[in-house]
Write a protein that holds these residues in place. Structure first.
Motif, mmCIF file in Angstrom:
data_model
loop_
_atom_site.group_PDB
_atom_site.id
_atom_site.type_symbol
_atom_site.label_atom_id
_atom_site.label_comp_id
_atom_site.label_asym_id
_atom_site.label_seq_id
_atom_site.Cartn_x
_atom_site.Cartn_y
_atom_site.Cartn_z
ATOM 1 N N PRO A 161 0.826 -1.215 0.000
ATOM 2 C CA PRO A 161 0.000 0.000 0.000
ATOM 3 C C PRO A 161 0.861 1.267 0.000
ATOM 4 N N ALA A 162 0.436 2.245 -0.773
ATOM 5 C CA ALA A 162 1.081 3.564 -0.839
ATOM 6 C C ALA A 162 2.503 3.509 -1.401
ATOM 7 N N GLU A 163 2.858 2.410 -2.024
ATOM 8 C CA GLU A 163 4.153 2.322 -2.687
ATOM 9 C C GLU A 163 3.940 1.921 -4.140
ATOM 10 N N GLY A 164 4.959 2.188 -4.974
ATOM 11 C CA GLY A 164 4.874 1.724 -6.346
ATOM 12 C C GLY A 164 5.185 0.244 -6.434
ATOM 13 N N ALA B 286 -7.507 8.605 -10.270
ATOM 14 C CA ALA B 286 -6.704 7.371 -10.313
ATOM 15 C C ALA B 286 -5.366 7.656 -9.643
ATOM 16 N N VAL B 287 -4.555 6.609 -9.525
ATOM 17 C CA VAL B 287 -3.157 6.787 -9.121
ATOM 18 C C VAL B 287 -2.317 6.806 -10.392
ATOM 19 N N TYR B 288 -1.539 7.845 -10.560
ATOM 20 C CA TYR B 288 -0.676 7.984 -11.727
ATOM 21 C C TYR B 288 0.739 7.585 -11.323
ATOM 22 N N LEU B 289 1.227 6.539 -11.978
ATOM 23 C CA LEU B 289 2.536 5.967 -11.656
ATOM 24 C C LEU B 289 3.550 6.332 -12.727
ATOM 25 N N CYS B 290 4.733 6.635 -12.286
ATOM 26 C CA CYS B 290 5.852 6.890 -13.192
ATOM 27 C C CYS B 290 6.893 5.799 -12.952
ATOM 28 N N ALA B 291 7.549 5.370 -14.010
ATOM 29 C CA ALA B 291 8.624 4.389 -13.886
ATOM 30 C C ALA B 291 9.773 4.805 -14.779
ATOM 31 N N SER B 292 10.983 4.388 -14.416
ATOM 32 C CA SER B 292 12.123 4.644 -15.294
ATOM 33 C C SER B 292 12.976 3.386 -15.391
ATOM 34 N N SER B 293 13.721 3.297 -16.459
ATOM 35 C CA SER B 293 14.659 2.193 -16.625
ATOM 36 C C SER B 293 15.907 2.713 -17.322
ATOM 37 N N SER B 294 16.991 1.958 -17.188
ATOM 38 C CA SER B 294 18.265 2.434 -17.728
ATOM 39 C C SER B 294 18.212 2.573 -19.245
ATOM 40 N N ARG B 295 17.460 1.699 -19.886
ATOM 41 C CA ARG B 295 17.225 1.794 -21.321
ATOM 42 C C ARG B 295 15.811 1.280 -21.557
ATOM 43 N N GLN C 77 11.927 -1.914 -14.927
ATOM 44 C CA GLN C 77 11.270 -0.640 -14.712
ATOM 45 C C GLN C 77 11.103 -0.427 -13.208
ATOM 46 N N PHE C 78 11.643 0.686 -12.727
ATOM 47 C CA PHE C 78 11.545 1.050 -11.321
ATOM 48 C C PHE C 78 10.412 2.069 -11.176
ATOM 49 N N PHE C 79 9.462 1.749 -10.319
ATOM 50 C CA PHE C 79 8.288 2.599 -10.172
ATOM 51 C C PHE C 79 8.418 3.566 -9.002
ATOM 52 N N GLY C 80 7.831 4.736 -9.174
ATOM 53 C CA GLY C 80 7.667 5.666 -8.072
ATOM 54 C C GLY C 80 6.434 5.306 -7.268
ATOM 55 N N PRO C 81 6.183 6.033 -6.166
ATOM 56 C CA PRO C 81 5.049 5.720 -5.302
ATOM 57 C C PRO C 81 3.706 6.163 -5.871
ATOM 58 N N GLY C 82 3.746 6.977 -6.918
ATOM 59 C CA GLY C 82 2.502 7.404 -7.528
ATOM 60 C C GLY C 82 1.967 8.716 -6.989
ATOM 61 N N GLY D 61 -4.257 -7.908 -10.578
ATOM 62 C CA GLY D 61 -3.596 -8.151 -9.308
ATOM 63 C C GLY D 61 -4.320 -9.159 -8.431
ATOM 64 N N THR D 62 -3.529 -9.798 -7.560
ATOM 65 C CA THR D 62 -4.057 -10.714 -6.556
ATOM 66 C C THR D 62 -3.516 -10.300 -5.198
ATOM 67 N N LEU D 63 -4.410 -10.090 -4.248
ATOM 68 C CA LEU D 63 -3.994 -9.738 -2.887
ATOM 69 C C LEU D 63 -3.663 -11.015 -2.126
ATOM 70 N N LEU D 64 -2.380 -11.167 -1.787
ATOM 71 C CA LEU D 64 -1.930 -12.327 -1.010
ATOM 72 C C LEU D 64 -1.839 -11.945 0.455
ATOM 73 N N THR D 65 -2.458 -12.760 1.302
ATOM 74 C CA THR D 65 -2.344 -12.580 2.749
ATOM 75 C C THR D 65 -1.724 -13.837 3.325
ATOM 76 N N VAL D 66 -0.590 -13.676 4.004
ATOM 77 C CA VAL D 66 0.077 -14.803 4.655
ATOM 78 C C VAL D 66 -0.150 -14.661 6.148
ATOM 79 N N ASN D 67 -0.844 -15.616 6.700
ATOM 80 C CA ASN D 67 -1.212 -15.562 8.115
ATOM 81 C C ASN D 67 -0.171 -16.239 8.990
#
Lengths: 113, 115
Positions: A40-43, B88-97, B104-109, A106-112
């Motif tokens: 959550p809240a991360e890319g 929506a959540v707008y995601l940005c990603a970058s890669s070396s090429r 692809q490395f993603f930002g938090p959005g 996506g699939t939400l995985l929960t490990v209990n």
């Protein structure tokens, strides 16, 4: 038209057991497949990938299997840990637009514990 | 080192307004991508930059959406006359090429909410 499908919105497993996440695709031009993990809240963060010339790729506790004839791939996590709880996205690329990733829902995985 | 950063993290705007979303890629990465993730969906491709030029903008939903990367580093996604469906959540990603074999490395959005 969903080209990458993850038909299980959620999965719950016990710590130490195997987690199996499934993914199907329809575009036969896809030739590279990836799994991303998202908290959550991360890319999304890259987990593991497989090229279409292989049928298995392993990295520590994570193994991805590819069945090209069935257009199906799966991610196995053994043993599952509580820290693995996250949303897992299957993604694919190929067919000329080989930089663009097409994601499943996506699939939400929960490990209990 | 620093990862991909995106600002703002949250943006609330009113229908019809103009918004700009910023992405700072990993230093030295030449490829930059924008994706959009709506509720309950996976990320959907919007646009891909290789250097300063948009190599593929086929994912932009309509002409209200525009993105630039004038110096080949920071990118700005611009949305005119916002609509509630743009939330929506707008995601940005970058890669070396470019290319699938370059992670692809993603930002938090940026979470955009259009009221």
């Amino acid at each position: 038209d969903q080209q990458v499908k993850q038909n299980s919105p959620s999965l719950s497993v016990q710590e130490g057991r195997i987690s199996i996440l499934n993914c199907d695709y329809t575009n036969s031009m896809f030739d590279y497949f990836l799994w991303y993990k998202k908290y959550p809240a991360e890319g999304p963060t890259f987990l593991i990938s497989i090229s279409s010339i292989k049928d298995k790729n392993e990295d520590g506790r994570f193994t991805v299997f590819l069945n090209k004839s069935a257009k199906h791939l799966s991610l196995h996590i053994v043993p599952s840990q509580p820290g693995d709880s996250a949303v897992y996205f299957c993604a694919a690329s190929g067919g000329g637009s080989n930089y663009k990733l097409t994601f499943g829902k996506g699939t939400l995985l929960t490990v209990n514990p | 080192g620093a990862g991909v950063s995106q600002t703002p993290s949250n943006k609330v705007t009113e229908k019809g307004k103009y918004v700009e979303l910023r992405c700072d890629p990993i230093s030295g990465h030449t490829a930059l991508y924008w994706y959009r993730q709506s509720l309950g969906q996976g990320p959907e491709f919007l646009i891909y930059f290789q250097g300063t030029g948009a190599a593929d903008d086929s994912g932009l939903p309509n002409d209200r959406f525009f993105a630039v990367r004038p110096e080949g580093s920071v990118s700005t996604l611009k949305i005119q006359r916002t609509e509630r469906g743009d939330s929506a959540v707008y995601l940005c990603a970058s890669s070396s090429r470019g290319g699938p074999y370059n992670e692809q490395f993603f930002g938090p959005g940026t979470r955009l909410t259009v009221l």
